[in-house]
Design an enzyme around this catalytic site. Structure first.
Site, mmCIF file in Angstrom:
data_model
loop_
_atom_site.group_PDB
_atom_site.id
_atom_site.type_symbol
_atom_site.label_atom_id
_atom_site.label_comp_id
_atom_site.label_asym_id
_atom_site.label_seq_id
_atom_site.Cartn_x
_atom_site.Cartn_y
_atom_site.Cartn_z
ATOM 1 N N SER A 84 0.803 -1.236 0.000
ATOM 2 C CA SER A 84 0.000 0.000 0.000
ATOM 3 C C SER A 84 0.824 1.269 0.000
ATOM 4 C CB SER A 84 -0.942 0.009 1.210
ATOM 5 O OG SER A 84 -2.057 -0.815 0.978
ATOM 6 N N LYS A 87 0.272 3.803 -2.703
ATOM 7 C CA LYS A 87 -0.721 4.878 -2.646
ATOM 8 C C LYS A 87 -0.080 6.257 -2.482
ATOM 9 C CE LYS A 87 -4.475 1.997 -0.828
ATOM 10 N NZ LYS A 87 -3.843 0.732 -0.393
ATOM 11 N N SER A 144 -6.164 4.174 4.062
ATOM 12 C CA SER A 144 -5.497 3.331 3.070
ATOM 13 C C SER A 144 -6.507 2.560 2.220
ATOM 14 C CB SER A 144 -4.529 2.347 3.742
ATOM 15 O OG SER A 144 -3.660 1.773 2.800
#
Length: 402
Positions: A84, A87, A144
């Site tokens: 993640s 991102k 997230s």
């Protein structure tokens, strides 16, 4: 061992300052002198910088935000899954689109079925509903949300696949040499990878270029659609100096954390990839940040366009040109050694007009322990045109005899 003549000289200097009633014997003084010298040696030894913390991770990287000095690293260019942490690039490109005026903070984004069906961490948006770009950014950064990431990618580029093209282009622009994206979320995919060094480059760009958005990375909680979720960066609760940035986790990537902390105007960025648990990535990141702040300090040496030197200018409409550096110059050094820095400027011998603003006219070298640690170009802080015919001719004659 010091020679006896040296000891006698030092002893004489010391005893000259001691009242006769308390004067020690030469032997006693010599013993005390040895203790003093030994203590000085021990004190000097304490200034040595220990090795960086050791812990189990695929790779890690600790760098000063301003100077770019790397303070600790392990396999910083090892290609790994970023999970993640991907991102960060998604959010960065949304900010780019906002800055360019391509989208607006108030835009309402219609949630596609693809975004709604995303697995993993979610903001819990509903298919067909409209959500503002601002709310989606909070869902992306704080929660997230994979669903928020896809929705924003589609809004910026029309589709997630088109957005990925933007991601890879921007990675090259930033100098991320070992990064390739396949999606906007960090969902496991073949050919989706990055490195600790590249992630630090991206993080620094976010902090430097979009400080307002960066404030979101310090938020501990966000509530959307009646669902409250905590930021997964546990350092935000543990250390008040930490103000970001992003966690990541997949089975293949392990537990990852990019962190940044600001202490006494010194900002550090740490990247820890591939640890075994949430606690491990938190503890490892904390140890890196503590190490950097404990043993190093960062100073701004020169401000951009500050006049550092004025030199004689020949054949110009002015007889002098001001010189400085084109950007703020920072240096990161071992703690307590700022006064030991040495600066030396090397300027071109004869400088003649015309001079363009920003033209290189020399360089400045910053040294510590007789080793150059920073080299920066000295530039003209303003343009100077050629002088008239008479002044040019006169200067040409002067140069013949100079």
């Amino acid at each position: 061992m010091l020679p006896s003549s040296t000891i006698d000289t030092i002893a004489a200097k010391l005893t000259s300052k001691i009242p006769p009633l308390y004067m020690m014997s030469k032997i006693a003084l010599f013993s005390n002198l040895l203790i003093l010298l030994f203590s000085s040696h021990i004190f000097a030894a304490t200034k040595a910088i220990p090795d960086p913390p050791s812990f189990t991770a695929d790779s890690f990287y600790l760098v000063d935000f301003e100077s770019g000095r790397v303070l600790a690293e392990k396999d910083p260019d090892k290609v790994v899954e970023p999970a993640s942490i991907t991102k960060l690039m998604t959010a960065y490109l949304v900010d780019k689109a906002l800055e360019a005026g391509d989208i607006k903070h108030s835009d309402l984004v219609t949630i596609s079925e693809k975004a709604w069906r995303m697995q993993g961490s979610k903001m819990f948006v509903e298919v067909g509903k409209q959500v503002s770009v601002d709310d989606l950014m909070k869902g992306l950064v704080i929660q997230s949300g994979n669903d928020a990431s896809v929705a924003l990618a589609e809004h910026v580029a029309g589709s997630e696949s088109a957005f990925v093209g933007y991601m890879n282009h921007q990675a090259k622009v930033l100098g991320m040499k070992n990064t390739q994206f396949q999606n906007a979320t960090g969902w496991p995919a073949e050919g989706h990878y990055s490195t600790a060094r590249d992630i630090a480059i991206l993080t620094a760009a976010i902090i430097r270029e979009y400080p307002q958005t960066y404030q979101l990375y310090r938020e501990k909680e966000y509530t959307y659609n009646g669902i409250s979720q905590l930021n997964r960066n546990r350092l935000l609760w543990r250390d008040d100096t930490v103000d970001g940035v992003k966690t990541g986790h997949t089975e293949a990537a392990g537990y990852c954390l990019v962190a940044s902390a600001l202490q006494d105007d010194m900002r550090l960025i740490s990247v820890v990839l591939g640890t075994s648990s949430d606690k491990a990535r938190t503890d490892s990141s904390q140890s890196l940040l503590n190490y950097g702040f404990r043993f190093f300090e960062t100073h701004r040496l020169y401000k951009a366009n500050e006049v550092l030197k004025t030199a004689r200018l020949w054949r110009g409409e002015k007889e002098q040109v001001d010189m400085g550096v084109g950007r703020d110059i920072y240096v990161t050094i071992p703690r307590g050694r700022y006064k030991e820095l040495d600066a030396a400027m090397e300027i071109e011998g004869k400088i003649s007009a015309p001079i363009a603003k920003g033209q290189k006219l020399g360089q400045v070298n910053i040294s510590l322990d007789n080793k150059v640690i920073v080299t920066e170009s000295i530039i003209a802080t303003h343009a100077v045109a050629e002088g008239g015919f008479f002044s040019r001719t006169l200067d040409s004659i002067k140069l013949m005899f100079n």
